[in-house]
Design a protein around this motif. Sequence first.
Motif, PDB file in Angstrom:
ATOM      1  N   ALA A 362       0.828  -1.211   0.000  1.00  0.00           N
ATOM      2  CA  ALA A 362       0.000   0.000   0.000  1.00  0.00           C
ATOM      3  C   ALA A 362       0.859   1.256   0.000  1.00  0.00           C
ATOM      4  N   ALA A 363       1.911   1.273   0.828  1.00  0.00           N
ATOM      5  CA  ALA A 363       2.769   2.453   0.914  1.00  0.00           C
ATOM      6  C   ALA A 363       3.498   2.704  -0.403  1.00  0.00           C
ATOM      7  N   THR A 366       0.943   3.793  -3.103  1.00  0.00           N
ATOM      8  CA  THR A 366       0.510   5.167  -2.882  1.00  0.00           C
ATOM      9  C   THR A 366       1.589   6.148  -3.317  1.00  0.00           C
ATOM     10  N   VAL A 369       1.656   6.299  -7.154  1.00  0.00           N
ATOM     11  CA  VAL A 369       0.548   7.070  -7.724  1.00  0.00           C
ATOM     12  C   VAL A 369       0.767   8.559  -7.519  1.00  0.00           C
ATOM     13  N   ARG A 370       1.290   8.918  -6.355  1.00  0.00           N
ATOM     14  CA  ARG A 370       1.535  10.331  -6.045  1.00  0.00           C
ATOM     15  C   ARG A 370       2.885  10.815  -6.553  1.00  0.00           C
ATOM     16  N   SER A 387      -0.120  -3.791  -7.268  1.00  0.00           N
ATOM     17  CA  SER A 387      -1.583  -3.799  -7.362  1.00  0.00           C
ATOM     18  C   SER A 387      -2.100  -5.218  -7.563  1.00  0.00           C
ATOM     19  N   THR A 405      -8.694   0.142   0.296  1.00  0.00           N
ATOM     20  CA  THR A 405      -8.950   1.522  -0.113  1.00  0.00           C
ATOM     21  C   THR A 405      -8.466   2.499   0.951  1.00  0.00           C
ATOM     22  N   SER A 407      -5.989   2.161   2.994  1.00  0.00           N
ATOM     23  CA  SER A 407      -4.537   2.228   3.085  1.00  0.00           C
ATOM     24  C   SER A 407      -3.875   2.747   1.814  1.00  0.00           C
ATOM     25  N   THR A 408      -4.600   2.699   0.691  1.00  0.00           N
ATOM     26  CA  THR A 408      -4.010   3.153  -0.576  1.00  0.00           C
ATOM     27  C   THR A 408      -4.703   4.361  -1.177  1.00  0.00           C
ATOM     28  N   GLY A 409      -5.965   4.585  -0.805  1.00  0.00           N
ATOM     29  CA  GLY A 409      -6.752   5.613  -1.460  1.00  0.00           C
ATOM     30  C   GLY A 409      -7.249   5.182  -2.826  1.00  0.00           C
ATOM     31  N   LEU A 410      -7.080   3.880  -3.153  1.00  0.00           N
ATOM     32  CA  LEU A 410      -7.443   3.370  -4.472  1.00  0.00           C
ATOM     33  C   LEU A 410      -8.584   2.363  -4.348  1.00  0.00           C
TER      34      LEU A 410
END
Length: 426
Positions: A362-363, A366, A369-370, A387, A405, A407-410
Motif C-alpha cells: 500500500a505504501a 501510494t 501514484v503520487r 496492485s 482503499t 490504506s491506498t486511497g485506491l
Amino acid sequence: MGQQPVPTSLTSAVTREIDSALAGVDAELARRYPGDPGTRQPVHTVYVPADAFAADTVTDWGRRALAALDAHAPDAPALAAVLGLPDRLATAVHDRVRAKLRREPVEDLRIDFEDGYGRRPDAEEDAAAARAARLVAETTAQGTAAPWVGIRMKCMEAAVRDRGVRTLDIFLTGLMEAGGLPEGLRLTLPKVTYPEQITAMVRLCEEFEKARALPAGRIGFEIQIETTQSILGPDGRATVARMIDAAQGRATGLHYGTFDYSASCGVSAAHQSPDHPVADHAKAVMQVAAAGTGVRLSDGSTNVLPVGPTEQVHQAWRLHHRLVRRSLARAYYQGWDMHPAQLPTRYAAVYAFYREGLEEAAARLTAYVRRAGGQVLDEPATAKALSGHLLRGLDCGALDADEVTGSTGLDRPALDHLAGRGPTVN
C-alpha cells in the motif's frame, strides 16, 4: 506564445514503413501474449476420486477441516504457535480461516478419473462419469458446488486414450443434458508428452462445441506437467511452450504433478517434494513459458498428510504451510490439496502472505501514484505487481475492500487499471 516546433530528421514515411513492417509482429504479440485474464484465480485445487465424489463433498471437506482445526489448534494463539505466525496477524488469519471453512472450504474441485480412480470396467466408469455430471449440475444449481469444478480425464496415451475420450464425452454431454456447462468448468488433461496430444484435445473440444452448438472456444482445459518430455523435448526445446501454442488459446492452466514428474527424473520416493531441485527447474520453465500468455500456474501437492496424533498433525501442518508459502513467494498462487486437514494451513498461509504484504504494498503503491518517491523508486512494472498483490488478496478473502482503499486511497477499478486489467481511471 505558442510552442516552437521541435526539429526532427526522419520523415513520417519512415514511421509508416516501420509500422507496416511490424504489423505482423504486433498481431502475433497480441495473440500469443494477451496478459493475465484479470479474473479471480483459485488458491488451490482439491482432488477427489470419482467414486468418492458426492453431492456433499464440499461441505464435508469443510466440516472435516474445521474438526481438525478444533482438535489441533482451537484458537488463534494455538494456530500461531504451530505455524509461527506473527502475533499481529494471528487473530485475523485464524478468524478468516474459520470463516472460509464454513463459507467456501473448496475453491476448485477436480473429480479424478485418472490416478486417483484407476482402471475400472467400462460400464463402471461410464456410470461414474454420468453420475459426476449429474451431481455437478445439481450442486451448481443449488449453489453448493465449488466455484470451479470439473474432471481430470485419462491421458492421451494409446492404452487409455479411448477411455479418456469417452469419459470426457459422457461428462460434458451429461452437463449439457442437465442445462449446460457451468461457468466454472475446469478440465484437466494429464501426462502430456507431445504437443500433438494437445492438438488432439483441441480437436475434441471443437467437435463437441459443434455437436452441441456451443460458441467456438467455450471449452478450455488445463495441461498437467508431469513428464520430463513436457519440459524438454528431444530437440532440446521447451516443449511446454509448444503445448501452450498448440492449445490455440484453450489452455487455462499448467498444473505441476509432483510425484509423476519426480519419478520420471529418477527421484526416490522419500525425496519427492514440491521443493526438490527437479521440481524447481520444471516449474521455472513452466513459469517462463506461460508468462504473458494468460495461462495460469499451479504447484503440485505434498503426500505428507496431517492425520494421527496432534504432534504428527502439527509436523505435517508446518511442512504444508512452508511449502504453500514457498510457492506463493515464487509466484505460484495455486496448489493442490489432497486431504481436508490441509485446508486450514492452505488458507492460513495464503491469508498471512497477503496480509503481511499489505502495509508495504500500500505504501509503495501510494507513493507511486503520487510520484512521491521514498526509499524505493518503483517503475510501472512494479506498480503492476503491487496492485496485483492487493487484487489477489481481495479475490481470495485475505483482504477487505475497505482496508485496501483506506490504506491506498485506491478503489478496485483503480487497482485493476494499475494491474493492466481495466479501463483508464481518471
